[in-house]
Design a protein around this motif. Structure first.
Motif, short mmCIF file in Angstrom:
data_model
loop_
_atom_site.label_atom_id
_atom_site.label_comp_id
_atom_site.label_asym_id
_atom_site.label_seq_id
_atom_site.Cartn_x
_atom_site.Cartn_y
_atom_site.Cartn_z
N ARG A 166 0.85 -1.19 0.00
CA ARG A 166 0.00 0.00 0.00
C ARG A 166 0.88 1.24 0.00
O ARG A 166 2.03 1.22 0.48
N LEU A 167 0.35 2.32 -0.52
CA LEU A 167 1.13 3.55 -0.62
C LEU A 167 1.23 4.24 0.73
O LEU A 167 0.28 4.22 1.52
N PRO A 168 2.38 4.87 1.04
CA PRO A 168 2.43 5.73 2.22
C PRO A 168 1.33 6.78 2.13
O PRO A 168 0.97 7.24 1.04
N ALA A 169 0.79 7.17 3.26
CA ALA A 169 -0.41 8.01 3.27
C ALA A 169 -0.22 9.32 2.51
O ALA A 169 -1.16 9.83 1.89
N LEU A 170 0.98 9.88 2.54
CA LEU A 170 1.21 11.17 1.88
C LEU A 170 1.73 11.03 0.45
O LEU A 170 1.89 12.03 -0.24
N PHE A 171 2.00 9.82 0.01
CA PHE A 171 2.60 9.66 -1.32
C PHE A 171 1.72 10.20 -2.45
O PHE A 171 2.25 10.79 -3.41
N PRO A 172 0.39 10.06 -2.42
CA PRO A 172 -0.42 10.64 -3.50
C PRO A 172 -0.24 12.15 -3.66
O PRO A 172 -0.55 12.71 -4.71
N HIS A 173 0.26 12.81 -2.61
CA HIS A 173 0.52 14.25 -2.71
C HIS A 173 1.52 14.55 -3.82
O HIS A 173 1.46 15.60 -4.45
N LEU A 174 2.45 13.62 -4.08
CA LEU A 174 3.42 13.84 -5.14
C LEU A 174 2.73 13.90 -6.50
O LEU A 174 3.05 14.75 -7.34
N ALA A 175 1.77 12.99 -6.73
CA ALA A 175 1.03 13.01 -7.99
C ALA A 175 0.14 14.24 -8.07
O ALA A 175 -0.13 14.76 -9.16
N ALA A 176 -0.33 14.70 -6.91
CA ALA A 176 -1.23 15.86 -6.88
C ALA A 176 -0.48 17.17 -7.09
O ALA A 176 -1.09 18.18 -7.46
N PHE A 177 0.84 17.17 -6.86
CA PHE A 177 1.57 18.43 -6.89
C PHE A 177 1.48 19.11 -8.25
O PHE A 177 1.30 20.34 -8.33
N GLY A 178 1.62 18.36 -9.34
CA GLY A 178 1.54 18.97 -10.67
C GLY A 178 0.20 19.65 -10.91
O GLY A 178 0.15 20.84 -11.29
N PRO A 179 -0.94 18.96 -10.72
CA PRO A 179 -2.23 19.63 -10.86
C PRO A 179 -2.41 20.80 -9.90
O PRO A 179 -3.02 21.82 -10.25
N GLN A 180 -1.89 20.68 -8.68
CA GLN A 180 -1.98 21.80 -7.74
C GLN A 180 -1.21 23.01 -8.27
O GLN A 180 -1.69 24.15 -8.21
N LEU A 181 -0.01 22.75 -8.80
CA LEU A 181 0.78 23.85 -9.35
C LEU A 181 0.10 24.46 -10.57
O LEU A 181 0.16 25.68 -10.79
#
Length: 231
Positions: free
Chosen positions: A68-83
């Motif tokens: 399973r993914l570390p709880a905060l790891f999806p934040h890395l994928a989200a960073f591009g759309p957030q930017l």
């Protein structure tokens, strides 16, 4: 509502170029803070985990590889759309120099390494603060329409506060240890996390680049230390 959709990770290099341009008052407008957030969403569809990126992330955050993914790891994928959202001309705030002051994460169930998921990023709130304005950005991760992961990051736009100033901390209501807590963070931490996450905000990279935005030294990424403990 306007929606921007990506089917692959947006180029953070291009978006940072847009961020630099957006920090210039002549390109963004008067340079004064906005009084509202745009009705805008950014979506990233079909996110799949890059196993090399995951391995590097786990190594620099002292985590453990698992199914399973570390709880905060999806934040890395989200960073591009957030930017992409933060650098859109409709956003109203210059992305460069925004300070990440709070992060709230809800994991409804763990995301598995092999799962494909979709991300939706949208502005969630704007409120005045004595040192500027606080901006909430919400990100939802869904699998086949089921919301499995959500985060809200609060950003501080330093400068002129809009409306009635709220004289309270963005951390009000958060259980925190009494007294002062110090972490010893190696000088290269910001650059290491930037390399794996794509978050190359200059305030994180070195004393020299942080001073450009009025900080005496580099600020460690809030999501870059010990996130494996968030389960």
């Amino acid at each position: 509502m306007d929606v921007i959709t990506y089917t692959a990770a947006p180029s953070t290099t291009r978006l940072y170029g847009r961020a630099v341009g957006g920090s210039l008052p002549r390109l963004r407008g008067s340079g004064r803070p906005a009084d509202r957030l745009p009705d805008l969403q950014v979506r990233r569809l079909g996110v799949r985990t890059d196993l090399d990126q995951l391995a590097t992330y786990v190594r620099i955050t002292d985590g453990l590889l698992a199914d399973r993914l570390p709880a905060l790891f999806p934040h890395l994928a989200a960073f591009g759309p957030q930017l992409a959202l933060l650098t859109d001309r409709r956003f109203g705030f210059a992305a460069m120099g925004l300070v990440h002051v709070q992060h709230r994460l809800t994991q409804h169930r763990p995301l598995l390494v092999g799962e494909t998921y979709d991300l939706t990023v949208s502005p969630a709130g704007l409120r005045p603060y004595r040192r500027g304005q606080l901006i909430d950005i919400q990100t939802d991760a869904t699998v086949h329409g089921e919301t499995v992961w959500q985060e809200t990051m609060t950003l501080l736009a330093r400068g002129i506060a809009g409306g009635d100033v709220v004289d309270s901390s963005p951390l009000d209501g958060v259980d925190a240890p009494a007294g002062t807590v110090r972490w010893s963070v190696p000088a290269h931490t910001g650059r290491a996390y930037a390399a794996v996450s794509g978050d190359r905000n200059p305030i994180h990279l070195s004393r020299l680049t942080a001073r450009t935005f009025g900080f005496p030294r580099a600020i460690a990424h809030g999501c870059g230390r010990q996130p494996a403990r968030c389960r």
